[in-house]
Design a protein around this motif. Sequence first.
Motif, PDB file in Angstrom:
ATOM      1  N   LYS A  50       0.686  -1.113  -0.203  1.00 13.06           N
ATOM      2  CA  LYS A  50       0.131  -0.086  -0.039  1.00 13.06           C
ATOM      3  C   LYS A  50       0.758   1.201  -0.039  1.00 13.06           C
ATOM      4  CE  LYS A  50      -4.459  -1.004   1.837  1.00 13.06           C
ATOM      5  NZ  LYS A  50      -5.445  -0.806   2.983  1.00 13.06           N
ATOM      6  N   GLY A  51       2.090   1.256   0.503  1.00 12.10           N
ATOM      7  CA  GLY A  51       2.807   2.380   0.818  1.00 12.10           C
ATOM      8  C   GLY A  51       3.640   2.971  -0.566  1.00 12.10           C
ATOM      9  N   LEU A  52       4.063   3.992  -0.513  1.00  8.69           N
ATOM     10  CA  LEU A  52       4.878   4.435  -1.566  1.00  8.69           C
ATOM     11  C   LEU A  52       6.042   5.382  -0.640  1.00  8.69           C
ATOM     12  CD1 LEU A  52       4.332   5.289  -4.522  1.00  8.69           C
ATOM     13  CD2 LEU A  52       3.923   7.556  -4.000  1.00  8.69           C
ATOM     14  N   SER A  53       7.332   4.736  -1.162  1.00  6.27           N
ATOM     15  CA  SER A  53       8.431   5.572  -0.605  1.00  6.27           C
ATOM     16  C   SER A  53       8.794   6.737  -0.910  1.00  6.27           C
ATOM     17  CB  SER A  53       9.686   4.380  -0.906  1.00  6.27           C
ATOM     18  OG  SER A  53      10.138   4.603  -2.238  1.00  6.27           O
ATOM     19  N   ARG A  54       9.863   7.438  -0.383  1.00  2.00           N
ATOM     20  CA  ARG A  54      10.083   8.734  -0.878  1.00  2.00           C
ATOM     21  C   ARG A  54      10.990   8.635  -2.113  1.00  2.00           C
ATOM     22  NH1 ARG A  54      13.177  10.891   4.528  1.00  2.00           N
ATOM     23  NH2 ARG A  54      13.150   8.679   5.081  1.00  2.00           N
ATOM     24  N   ASP A  55      11.596   7.489  -2.379  1.00  2.00           N
ATOM     25  CA  ASP A  55      12.378   7.595  -3.454  1.00  2.00           C
ATOM     26  C   ASP A  55      11.337   7.490  -4.734  1.00  2.00           C
ATOM     27  OD1 ASP A  55      14.814   7.730  -2.381  1.00  2.00           O
ATOM     28  OD2 ASP A  55      15.145   5.516  -2.182  1.00  2.00           O
ATOM     29  N   GLU A  56      10.247   6.608  -4.387  1.00  3.79           N
ATOM     30  CA  GLU A  56       9.246   6.379  -5.462  1.00  3.79           C
ATOM     31  C   GLU A  56       8.454   7.696  -5.659  1.00  3.79           C
ATOM     32  OE1 GLU A  56       7.954   1.743  -5.239  1.00  3.79           O
ATOM     33  OE2 GLU A  56       7.263   3.067  -3.643  1.00  3.79           O
ATOM     34  N   THR A  74      -0.434  17.519  -9.137  1.00  2.00           N
ATOM     35  CA  THR A  74       0.990  17.212  -8.605  1.00  2.00           C
ATOM     36  C   THR A  74       1.315  17.629  -7.365  1.00  2.00           C
ATOM     37  OG1 THR A  74       1.926  17.280 -11.042  1.00  2.00           O
ATOM     38  CG2 THR A  74       3.472  17.141  -9.257  1.00  2.00           C
ATOM     39  N   LEU A  75       1.050  18.858  -7.012  1.00  2.00           N
ATOM     40  CA  LEU A  75       1.381  19.411  -5.722  1.00  2.00           C
ATOM     41  C   LEU A  75       0.434  18.971  -4.585  1.00  2.00           C
ATOM     42  CD1 LEU A  75       2.101  23.271  -6.703  1.00  2.00           C
ATOM     43  CD2 LEU A  75       3.713  21.415  -6.177  1.00  2.00           C
ATOM     44  N   ILE A  76      -0.799  18.777  -5.038  1.00  2.00           N
ATOM     45  CA  ILE A  76      -1.698  18.191  -3.886  1.00  2.00           C
ATOM     46  C   ILE A  76      -1.281  16.584  -3.553  1.00  2.00           C
ATOM     47  CG2 ILE A  76      -4.083  17.126  -3.647  1.00  2.00           C
ATOM     48  CD1 ILE A  76      -5.198  19.312  -5.465  1.00  2.00           C
ATOM     49  N   MET A  77      -0.862  15.929  -4.453  1.00  2.00           N
ATOM     50  CA  MET A  77      -0.162  14.514  -4.497  1.00  2.00           C
ATOM     51  C   MET A  77       0.874  14.854  -3.225  1.00  2.00           C
ATOM     52  SD  MET A  77       0.836  11.820  -7.006  1.00  2.00           S
ATOM     53  CE  MET A  77       2.544  12.901  -7.931  1.00  2.00           C
ATOM     54  N   GLU A  78       1.857  15.601  -3.500  1.00  2.00           N
ATOM     55  CA  GLU A  78       2.923  15.725  -2.887  1.00  2.00           C
ATOM     56  C   GLU A  78       2.391  16.004  -1.439  1.00  2.00           C
ATOM     57  OE1 GLU A  78       7.187  18.064  -2.493  1.00  2.00           O
ATOM     58  OE2 GLU A  78       5.797  18.404  -4.173  1.00  2.00           O
ATOM     59  N   CYS A 172      -8.679  13.132  -8.817  1.00  2.00           N
ATOM     60  CA  CYS A 172      -7.355  13.021  -8.146  1.00  2.00           C
ATOM     61  C   CYS A 172      -6.948  11.395  -8.283  1.00  2.00           C
ATOM     62  CB  CYS A 172      -7.588  13.433  -6.638  1.00  2.00           C
ATOM     63  SG  CYS A 172      -7.533  14.977  -6.364  1.00  2.00           S
ATOM     64  N   PHE A 173      -7.924  10.634  -7.867  1.00  2.00           N
ATOM     65  CA  PHE A 173      -7.611   9.144  -7.948  1.00  2.00           C
ATOM     66  C   PHE A 173      -7.119   8.936  -9.386  1.00  2.00           C
ATOM     67  CE2 PHE A 173     -10.249   6.474  -4.844  1.00  2.00           C
ATOM     68  CZ  PHE A 173      -9.796   7.349  -3.977  1.00  2.00           C
ATOM     69  N   SER A 174      -7.733   9.517 -10.585  1.00  2.00           N
ATOM     70  CA  SER A 174      -7.438   9.271 -11.771  1.00  2.00           C
ATOM     71  C   SER A 174      -5.882   9.666 -12.024  1.00  2.00           C
ATOM     72  CB  SER A 174      -8.383  10.085 -12.953  1.00  2.00           C
ATOM     73  OG  SER A 174      -7.902   9.879 -14.079  1.00  2.00           O
ATOM     74  N   PHE A 175      -5.747  10.906 -11.650  1.00  2.00           N
ATOM     75  CA  PHE A 175      -4.152  11.534 -11.867  1.00  2.00           C
ATOM     76  C   PHE A 175      -3.249  10.649 -10.974  1.00  2.00           C
ATOM     77  CE2 PHE A 175      -0.793  14.251 -10.528  1.00  2.00           C
ATOM     78  CZ  PHE A 175      -0.300  14.904 -11.663  1.00  2.00           C
ATOM     79  N   ILE A 176      -3.500  10.454  -9.705  1.00  2.00           N
ATOM     80  CA  ILE A 176      -2.280   9.598  -9.156  1.00  2.00           C
ATOM     81  C   ILE A 176      -2.187   8.284  -9.749  1.00  2.00           C
ATOM     82  CG2 ILE A 176      -1.906   8.649  -6.778  1.00  2.00           C
ATOM     83  CD1 ILE A 176      -3.506  10.671  -5.425  1.00  2.00           C
ATOM     84  N   PRO A 188       0.439  -5.314 -10.532  1.00  2.00           N
ATOM     85  CA  PRO A 188      -0.882  -5.916 -10.296  1.00  2.00           C
ATOM     86  C   PRO A 188      -1.030  -5.986  -8.831  1.00  2.00           C
ATOM     87  CG  PRO A 188       0.412  -7.677 -11.153  1.00  2.00           C
ATOM     88  CD  PRO A 188       1.193  -6.396 -11.456  1.00  2.00           C
ATOM     89  N   LYS A 189      -0.007  -5.889  -7.980  1.00  2.00           N
ATOM     90  CA  LYS A 189      -0.212  -6.067  -6.360  1.00  2.00           C
ATOM     91  C   LYS A 189      -0.447  -4.658  -5.642  1.00  2.00           C
ATOM     92  CE  LYS A 189       3.021  -9.995  -6.423  1.00  2.00           C
ATOM     93  NZ  LYS A 189       4.564 -10.395  -6.215  1.00  2.00           N
ATOM     94  N   ARG A 190      -0.407  -3.735  -6.721  1.00  2.00           N
ATOM     95  CA  ARG A 190      -0.428  -2.340  -6.059  1.00  2.00           C
ATOM     96  C   ARG A 190      -1.683  -1.426  -6.724  1.00  2.00           C
ATOM     97  NH1 ARG A 190       5.358   0.723  -5.583  1.00  2.00           N
ATOM     98  NH2 ARG A 190       4.549   1.503  -3.710  1.00  2.00           N
ATOM     99  N   LYS A 191      -2.214  -0.774  -5.583  1.00  2.00           N
ATOM    100  CA  LYS A 191      -3.276   0.152  -6.124  1.00  2.00           C
ATOM    101  C   LYS A 191      -2.809   1.573  -5.793  1.00  2.00           C
ATOM    102  CE  LYS A 191      -7.250  -3.285  -4.902  1.00  2.00           C
ATOM    103  NZ  LYS A 191      -8.431  -3.350  -3.993  1.00  2.00           N
ATOM    104  N   PHE A 192      -2.668   2.216  -6.902  1.00  2.00           N
ATOM    105  CA  PHE A 192      -2.204   3.593  -6.663  1.00  2.00           C
ATOM    106  C   PHE A 192      -3.579   4.523  -6.657  1.00  2.00           C
ATOM    107  CE2 PHE A 192       1.280   1.900  -9.440  1.00  2.00           C
ATOM    108  CZ  PHE A 192       2.263   1.878  -8.405  1.00  2.00           C
ATOM    109  N   ASN A 193      -3.420   5.199  -5.533  1.00  2.00           N
ATOM    110  CA  ASN A 193      -4.769   6.149  -5.166  1.00  2.00           C
ATOM    111  C   ASN A 193      -4.219   7.176  -4.067  1.00  2.00           C
ATOM    112  OD1 ASN A 193      -4.977   4.722  -2.586  1.00  2.00           O
ATOM    113  ND2 ASN A 193      -6.412   3.060  -3.939  1.00  2.00           N
ATOM    114  N   ASN A 194      -4.980   8.070  -3.510  1.00  2.00           N
ATOM    115  CA  ASN A 194      -4.551   8.908  -2.616  1.00  2.00           C
ATOM    116  C   ASN A 194      -4.590   8.275  -1.405  1.00  2.00           C
ATOM    117  OD1 ASN A 194      -7.705   8.747  -2.413  1.00  2.00           O
ATOM    118  ND2 ASN A 194      -7.238  10.105  -0.560  1.00  2.00           N
ATOM    119  N   HIS A 195      -5.232   7.403  -1.050  1.00  2.00           N
ATOM    120  CA  HIS A 195      -4.870   6.504   0.145  1.00  2.00           C
ATOM    121  C   HIS A 195      -3.465   6.167   0.364  1.00  2.00           C
ATOM    122  CE1 HIS A 195      -6.418   5.011   3.975  1.00  2.00           C
ATOM    123  NE2 HIS A 195      -5.836   3.865   3.786  1.00  2.00           N
TER     124      HIS A 195
END
Length: 251
Positions: A50-56, A74-78, A172-176, A188-195
């Motif tokens: 579920k997580g996203l590292s700083r490097d990623e 982009t800024l909202i995501m950050e 936002c979901f679509s962008f992320i 396939p093991k990851r769901k990229f979203n705001n959460h």
Amino acid sequence: MKTIKHKRAVLYSLFNFATKMKYISENPTNNIILPKSRETLIDIEFEENKGLSRDELHIVLDYCERANRDIRHTLIMEFLFLTGMRLEEVGGLQVSDLDLNNKKLSIKHVIDTKATLDSSRTLYPPKNRGSRREIHLNPRSIEIIEWFINNQIDFDFVFTNRNGNPIQQASCFSFIKSVCTKALGENPKRKFNNHILRHAHITLLAELNVPIKATLARVGHVQESTTLRIYSHISKKMKDETAEKLDKIII
């Protein structure tokens, strides 16, 4: 299984109201027993990724700049990554909620990020009492807020889209999902979203050895179990640090 639990919760609230109003004598959902769900390997792998590292995140932000992707999203995501705030909390931020001189903001209300037209501007109480809180802002978070203020389209909401409307969950979901997939590749093991960004922030706090109580207060969790479930999926960095410490043990 989550859908079934949600539907039972909705029905419970409906029949509970009917019981209180004396329309019926008892709540029929009290007798519903849901079968125990067994976690599958896919469920576990989704949870662990579920997580996203700083490097990623750095890779994703670099891609957004090179590909000239929407600067506001982009800024909202950050900002979500840096603060651990919920999307509806970020969307509901008012200029009056900011205290940039003292590097903090107050979370007093949220918006419905699924709402449209005039109802998208309606303010609601936060998710729970613990969600009403003040959080510290690091220098980069302040820079992002100042960018939105300097490029202000709406004079109430801090974070808006390029049309001056409150931010929407779907966009936002679509962008992320789009930028993370483009920058990091299909997985396939990851769901990229705001959460995933909120999850990543909590993991970041764990890496920084922030006490669990302080983490609860920052992200607005009421139950420790919610935060501990995320803490249990420790990052690669934390695993490497643990291994390094173990390697130094001499008996």
